[in-house]
Design an enzyme around this catalytic site. Structure first.
Site, mmCIF file in Angstrom:
data_model
loop_
_atom_site.group_PDB
_atom_site.id
_atom_site.type_symbol
_atom_site.label_atom_id
_atom_site.label_comp_id
_atom_site.label_asym_id
_atom_site.label_seq_id
_atom_site.Cartn_x
_atom_site.Cartn_y
_atom_site.Cartn_z
ATOM 1 N N GLU A 60 -29.588 -12.643 -3.068
ATOM 2 C CA GLU A 60 -30.431 -13.662 -2.442
ATOM 3 C C GLU A 60 -31.638 -12.984 -1.794
ATOM 4 O OE1 GLU A 60 -28.888 -15.593 1.097
ATOM 5 O OE2 GLU A 60 -29.598 -17.517 0.331
ATOM 6 N N LYS A 88 -25.309 -21.982 19.242
ATOM 7 C CA LYS A 88 -26.119 -20.772 19.387
ATOM 8 C C LYS A 88 -27.103 -20.721 18.213
ATOM 9 C CE LYS A 88 -26.392 -16.768 17.944
ATOM 10 N NZ LYS A 88 -27.850 -16.551 17.772
ATOM 11 N N GLU A 102 -21.400 -22.354 5.761
ATOM 12 C CA GLU A 102 -22.467 -22.690 4.799
ATOM 13 C C GLU A 102 -23.281 -21.419 4.619
ATOM 14 O OE1 GLU A 102 -22.680 -25.401 3.229
ATOM 15 O OE2 GLU A 102 -21.513 -26.815 4.427
ATOM 16 N N CYS A 151 -31.378 -22.065 1.723
ATOM 17 C CA CYS A 151 -30.130 -21.614 1.114
ATOM 18 C C CYS A 151 -29.992 -22.140 -0.302
ATOM 19 C CB CYS A 151 -28.967 -22.091 1.949
ATOM 20 S SG CYS A 151 -29.026 -23.852 2.253
HETATM 21 P P1 NAD Z 1 -27.820 -14.618 9.673
HETATM 22 O O1 NAD Z 1 -26.453 -14.647 9.117
HETATM 23 O O2 NAD Z 1 -28.474 -13.329 9.906
HETATM 24 O O3 NAD Z 1 -27.873 -15.369 11.081
HETATM 25 C C1 NAD Z 1 -27.347 -16.673 11.239
HETATM 26 C C2 NAD Z 1 -26.844 -16.823 12.652
HETATM 27 O O4 NAD Z 1 -25.732 -15.966 12.848
HETATM 28 C C3 NAD Z 1 -27.853 -16.470 13.737
HETATM 29 O O5 NAD Z 1 -27.734 -17.406 14.785
HETATM 30 C C4 NAD Z 1 -27.376 -15.099 14.189
HETATM 31 O O6 NAD Z 1 -27.728 -14.785 15.511
HETATM 32 C C5 NAD Z 1 -25.879 -15.243 14.055
HETATM 33 N N1 NAD Z 1 -25.123 -14.008 13.949
HETATM 34 C C6 NAD Z 1 -25.527 -12.806 13.458
HETATM 35 N N2 NAD Z 1 -24.527 -11.922 13.518
HETATM 36 C C7 NAD Z 1 -23.459 -12.564 14.057
HETATM 37 C C8 NAD Z 1 -22.113 -12.177 14.358
HETATM 38 N N3 NAD Z 1 -21.670 -10.950 14.124
HETATM 39 N N4 NAD Z 1 -21.286 -13.107 14.883
HETATM 40 C C9 NAD Z 1 -21.718 -14.362 15.100
HETATM 41 N N5 NAD Z 1 -22.979 -14.783 14.858
HETATM 42 C C10 NAD Z 1 -23.837 -13.883 14.327
HETATM 43 O O7 NAD Z 1 -28.661 -15.540 8.713
HETATM 44 P P2 NAD Z 1 -30.216 -15.867 8.784
HETATM 45 O O8 NAD Z 1 -30.958 -14.683 8.316
HETATM 46 O O9 NAD Z 1 -30.569 -16.440 10.115
HETATM 47 O O10 NAD Z 1 -30.322 -17.062 7.739
HETATM 48 C C11 NAD Z 1 -30.475 -16.830 6.401
HETATM 49 C C12 NAD Z 1 -29.172 -17.017 5.662
HETATM 50 O O11 NAD Z 1 -28.626 -18.297 5.942
HETATM 51 C C13 NAD Z 1 -29.365 -16.989 4.167
HETATM 52 O O12 NAD Z 1 -28.356 -16.227 3.574
HETATM 53 C C14 NAD Z 1 -29.223 -18.438 3.759
HETATM 54 O O13 NAD Z 1 -28.832 -18.645 2.453
HETATM 55 C C15 NAD Z 1 -28.252 -18.947 4.737
HETATM 56 N N6 NAD Z 1 -28.378 -20.406 4.870
HETATM 57 C C16 NAD Z 1 -27.384 -21.190 4.350
HETATM 58 C C17 NAD Z 1 -27.492 -22.561 4.421
HETATM 59 C C18 NAD Z 1 -26.420 -23.440 3.837
HETATM 60 O O14 NAD Z 1 -26.339 -24.597 4.211
HETATM 61 N N7 NAD Z 1 -25.587 -22.947 2.954
HETATM 62 C C19 NAD Z 1 -28.586 -23.144 5.036
HETATM 63 C C20 NAD Z 1 -29.567 -22.315 5.553
HETATM 64 C C21 NAD Z 1 -29.441 -20.937 5.472
#
Ligand code: NAD
Length: 510
Positions: free
Chosen positions: A403, A193, A268, A302
């Site tokens: 962040e 997803k 992650e 990230c």
């Molecule tokens: P997010 O957590 O808002 O969304 C990530 C995913 O989770 C999306 O697909 C979203 O639809 C889904 N999601 C949201 N709520 C959910 C729930 N309750 N249950 C299941 N899935 C759900 O994050 P974002 O804004 O898309 O991305 C930014 C974040 O991702 C930042 O904090 C960044 O640091 C992190 N990130 C981490 C890495 C890593 O490898 N550590 C890499 C890239 C981004």
């Protein structure tokens, strides 16, 4: 077969000519959401919708998990040898390389990241599938010397089962591949997803999986929002393992959702990575590394080196160099090769970044450069924010702790190595760190002292399929990439074989 109705590849630096309508891949079929609902994906450079995406709900999620289960339980995928799976993975790698530019343009249109970054990322992506294809036929257990002579004990490494991958918008296909490549090598089936802000490239990628000849149901995509597609996927009892990349707050919800059926979880998550410059460093190289750490990808990574730490003696000099470099960064259309920084990915995120900037000013951080939206007419429709640097930051301020996920650098100063390590580790996160020094002993000492999953010495933001990546503390759990990643997608089975045929005492452990 393709993911979208419009199939022709757009020319270099050209956005897709027509508004696209995409479908999802479930069990080898290209389908709409069962509700018939769609949502718009918005181009962050123009601020206008460019694609319509199926809005999956729990029924679609259920169909995708069932398809993945059917391909796993007695299905074709885990029954294949590692050698056969590797052959298909290599074919997929070739198709990725052939289609890198086309998918990069889709990804840039979806999330506004630079074409020069996305194209490089997509070309490099093929290497991940080649690397894990190389591992697919080397996943094996071991023979264990028993403590008694009448037993043969050995272990088998078996695929964990159906994997649910939930990915963010910043590098959708790369971050999915960090999960998919080891999962396929291990013999797992997969439901992805992608994030609602940038789902199109994962659907384009799905067409390549199909073209490569993977059996139906091995790879499925459901597109939709966190609440009505992500959460039901995590909670689905047919899912054996959840691999999540996203915000720390969402990761905690994912872990709770998976706990109900004890699905394995790898996370992650976010970071506030320290980027340390010692006075003996090559300051030109270090300043360039800091730019790579915070302004590349508009700070939306990230592993962003968002917490700059500079030793007192060179603090002023480094900040001046960085301010000059930041002011010279070329903002513009991310599809133009010359652009150095594009917009942030979506409107709400821009508001978020602006909130962090305002809060930093209120807290007393000194604005060195940036801090506003650029006023050039060509940038007016896009979600742009200037490269921003705050100086004289205290580690207790929000701008040093939270962040931002945007092009905003918080600069702190330190006096000694001990002071630097204490500051670097004073954070709830532990994803990455950078250290700039010419002193080889210090470099290794500091790398050892930092509580983070990756430390770069005289470098920043380098990754590869061979090197484990993941977080300490609230930056996550588990590791992606490297042989460690195979362990995330396998179970260990121990087999005890009695060799003598002798009768045992049934009332004793033995
Ligand atoms: P997010 O957590 O808002 O969304 C990530 C995913 O989770 C999306 O697909 C979203 O639809 C889904 N999601 C949201 N709520 C959910 C729930 N309750 N249950 C299941 N899935 C759900 O994050 P974002 O804004 O898309 O991305 C930014 C974040 O991702 C930042 O904090 C960044 O640091 C992190 N990130 C981490 C890495 C890593 O490898 N550590 C890499 C890239 C981004």
């Amino acid at each position: 077969m393709t993911a979208g109705d419009v199939t022709e590849a757009p020319a270099r630096s050209q956005k897709p000519a027509e508004r696209r309508k995409y479908r999802m891949l479930i069990g080898g079929e290209w389908v709409e959401a069962r509700s018939g609902e769609t949502f718009e994906s918005v181009d962050p450079f123009t601020g206008r919708p460019w694609a319509d995406i199926p809005r999956a709900g729990p029924e679609d999620v259920d169909a995708a998990v069932r398809a993945a289960r059917a391909a796993f339980d007695g299905g074709p995928w885990p029954a294949m040898s590692g050698t056969e799976r590797a052959r298909l993975m290599r074919r997929l790698a070739e198709l990725i390389a052939e289609n890198a530019e086309r998918i990069a343009i889709v990804e840039t249109t979806d999330n506004g990241k630079l074409i020069r970054e996305m194209e490089g990322q997509l070309r490099g992506l093929a290497d991940y599938y080649h690397w894990f294809a190389g591992a697919a036929d080397k996943i094996h257990g071991e023979t264990i010397p028993p403590d008694r002579t009448n037993f043969l004990i050995y272990t088998l490494k078996e695929p964990v089962g159906v994997v649910a991958a939930i990915t963010p918008w910043n590098s959708p296909v790369l971050l999915m591949s960090w999960k998919l490549a080891p999962a396929l090598a291990a013999g797992c089936t997969f439901v992805c997803k992608p994030a609602e802000q940038a789902p199109a490239s994962t659907l384009e990628f799905a067409a390549l999986v199909e073209e490569a000849g993977f059996p139906p149901g091995v790879f499925n995509v459901v597109t939709g929002f966190g609440e009505d597609a992500g959460a039901p996927l995590v909670a689905h009892p047919g899912v054996d393992k959840v691999a999540f990349t996203g915000a720390t707050s969402t990761g905690k919800l994912v872990m709770k959702g998976a706990a109900d059926h004890l699905a394995r979880v790898s996370l992650e998550l976010g970071g506030k990575s320290p980027h340390m410059i010692f006075a003996d460093a090559d300051l030109d190289a270090a300043a360039n590394g800091v730019v790579a750490g915070i302004f590349a990808a508009t700070g939306q990574t990230c592993m962003a080196g968002s917490r700059l730490m500079v030793q007192d003696e060179v603090y002023k000099d480094v900040l001046e160099r960085l301010a000059d470099r930041a002011r010279a960064i070329r903002l513009g259309d991310p599809l133009e090769e010359a652009t150095e920084m594009g917009p942030v990915a979506f409107r709400e995120h821009l508001a978020n970044v602006e909130r962090h900037i305002a809060a930093a000013t209120d807290e007393g951080a000194r604005l060195v450069t940036g801090g506003a939206r650029p006023d050039a007419p060509a940038l007016r429709d896009g979600f742009f924010v200037e490269p921003t640097i705050f100086g004289d930051v205290e580690n207790t301020m929000g701008i040093a702790r939270d962040e931002v996920f945007g092009p905003v650098l918080a600069a702190l100063r330190f006096s000694s190595e001990e002071d630097a390590l204490a500051l670097a580790n004073d954070t709830p996160f532990g994803l990455a760190a950078g250290v700039w020094t010419r002193d080889v002993q210090r470099a290794h000492r500091v790398a050892r002292g930092i509580r983070a999953g990756t430390v770069w010495v005289n470098a920043y933001r380098s990754v590869g399929p061979m090197a484990p990546f993941g977080g300490y503390k609230q930056s996550g759990m588990g590791r992606e990439n490297g042989l460690a990643a195979i362990g995330e997608y396998t179970e260990t089975k121990t087999v005890w074989v009695e060799l003598s045929g002798a009768t045992r005492d049934p009332f004793k452990l033995g």
